[in-house]
Design a protein around this motif. Structure first.
Motif, PDB file in Angstrom:
ATOM      1  N   SER A 264       0.472  -1.341   0.326  1.00 15.62           N
ATOM      2  CA  SER A 264      -0.362  -0.053  -0.038  1.00 15.62           C
ATOM      3  C   SER A 264       1.442   1.462  -0.239  1.00 15.62           C
ATOM      4  O   SER A 264       0.572   2.552  -0.551  1.00 15.62           O
TER       5      SER A 264
ATOM      6  N   ILE B 214      -3.363   0.653  -3.634  1.00 13.36           N
ATOM      7  CA  ILE B 214      -3.705   0.993  -1.747  1.00 13.36           C
ATOM      8  C   ILE B 214      -4.797  -0.067  -2.157  1.00 13.36           C
ATOM      9  O   ILE B 214      -6.142  -0.329  -3.339  1.00 13.36           O
ATOM     10  N   PRO B 215      -4.689  -1.463  -1.690  1.00 14.38           N
ATOM     11  CA  PRO B 215      -6.083  -2.540  -1.956  1.00 14.38           C
ATOM     12  C   PRO B 215      -7.071  -2.582  -1.583  1.00 14.38           C
ATOM     13  O   PRO B 215      -6.865  -1.908  -0.491  1.00 14.38           O
ATOM     14  N   SER B 216      -7.885  -3.360  -2.116  1.00 16.75           N
ATOM     15  CA  SER B 216      -9.340  -2.806  -1.503  1.00 16.75           C
ATOM     16  C   SER B 216      -9.972  -3.590  -0.268  1.00 16.75           C
ATOM     17  O   SER B 216      -9.063  -4.922  -0.203  1.00 16.75           O
ATOM     18  N   VAL B 217     -10.990  -3.415   0.064  1.00 20.65           N
ATOM     19  CA  VAL B 217     -10.905  -4.582   1.657  1.00 20.65           C
ATOM     20  C   VAL B 217     -11.245  -6.208   1.484  1.00 20.65           C
ATOM     21  O   VAL B 217     -10.701  -6.642   1.886  1.00 20.65           O
ATOM     22  N   MET B 218     -11.720  -6.108   0.211  1.00 19.54           N
ATOM     23  CA  MET B 218     -11.879  -7.831  -0.481  1.00 19.54           C
ATOM     24  C   MET B 218     -10.129  -8.253  -0.611  1.00 19.54           C
ATOM     25  O   MET B 218     -10.524  -9.345  -0.003  1.00 19.54           O
ATOM     26  N   GLU B 219      -9.935  -7.489  -1.382  1.00 19.16           N
ATOM     27  CA  GLU B 219      -8.072  -8.009  -1.970  1.00 19.16           C
ATOM     28  C   GLU B 219      -7.522  -8.223  -0.709  1.00 19.16           C
ATOM     29  O   GLU B 219      -6.729  -8.946  -0.550  1.00 19.16           O
TER      30      GLU B 219
END
Length: 150
Positions: free
Chosen positions: A23, A28-33
């Motif tokens: 990140s 910045i990954p999503s919550v699901m990622e």
């Protein structure tokens, strides 16, 4: 030697480092990622002990059983199920801390994760890198806590 619970904790610690690097320097990954990357890291932190009676063995052989059963009864894909069954037995035939505790295996075993985005949703090889590196991170956490990295 760390226990299954300690390897899970170690997997989360190493995952946190991976997530911080990801990140701060890449995206910045999503919550699901984040959830997927964490699950992969923790699963691969347990994988090296699949060759002995352990939490890792219970988790992975349950997954293998469900996958093989699905291939046979839902997809009627006996050939793939048989091939998968041959792969499943390999860790049990090896000695403990043999090839499953190898740095080379830690790098090579997760390589199919590079291809998942390409086949699942026509993505690119680059899109598979975070999945691959989350697996390698989890795997190396196991080796670190078993003192195989030092």
């Amino acid at each position: 030697m760390a226990s299954g619970k300690r390897h899970i904790i170690g997997g989360f610690v190493f995952f946190w480092l991976f997530l911080t690097i990801l990140s701060n320097f890449f995206f910045i990954p999503s919550v699901m990622e984040i959830i997927i990357f964490a699950a992969i890291a923790v699963m691969f932190s347990l994988w090296p002990d699949v060759d002995i009676k352990s939490l890792g063995q219970k988790v992975f052989y349950t997954i293998f059983f469900i996958t093989d059963t699905t291939l046979i009864f839902y997809f009627k894909d006996y050939k793939t199920a048989a091939f998968f069954g041959l792969l499943i037995i390999l860790p049990v035939l090896a000695k403990h801390r043999g090839w499953t505790h190898s740095k080379i295996t830690a790098v090579l075993l997760p390589t199919p994760l590079l291809l998942v985005p390409m086949y699942a949703y026509e993505g690119t090889l680059m899109e598979g890198l975070p999945y691959y590196f989350s697996a390698v991170t989890g795997y190396f956490s196991h080796l670190f806590f078993d003192k195989k990295l030092i």
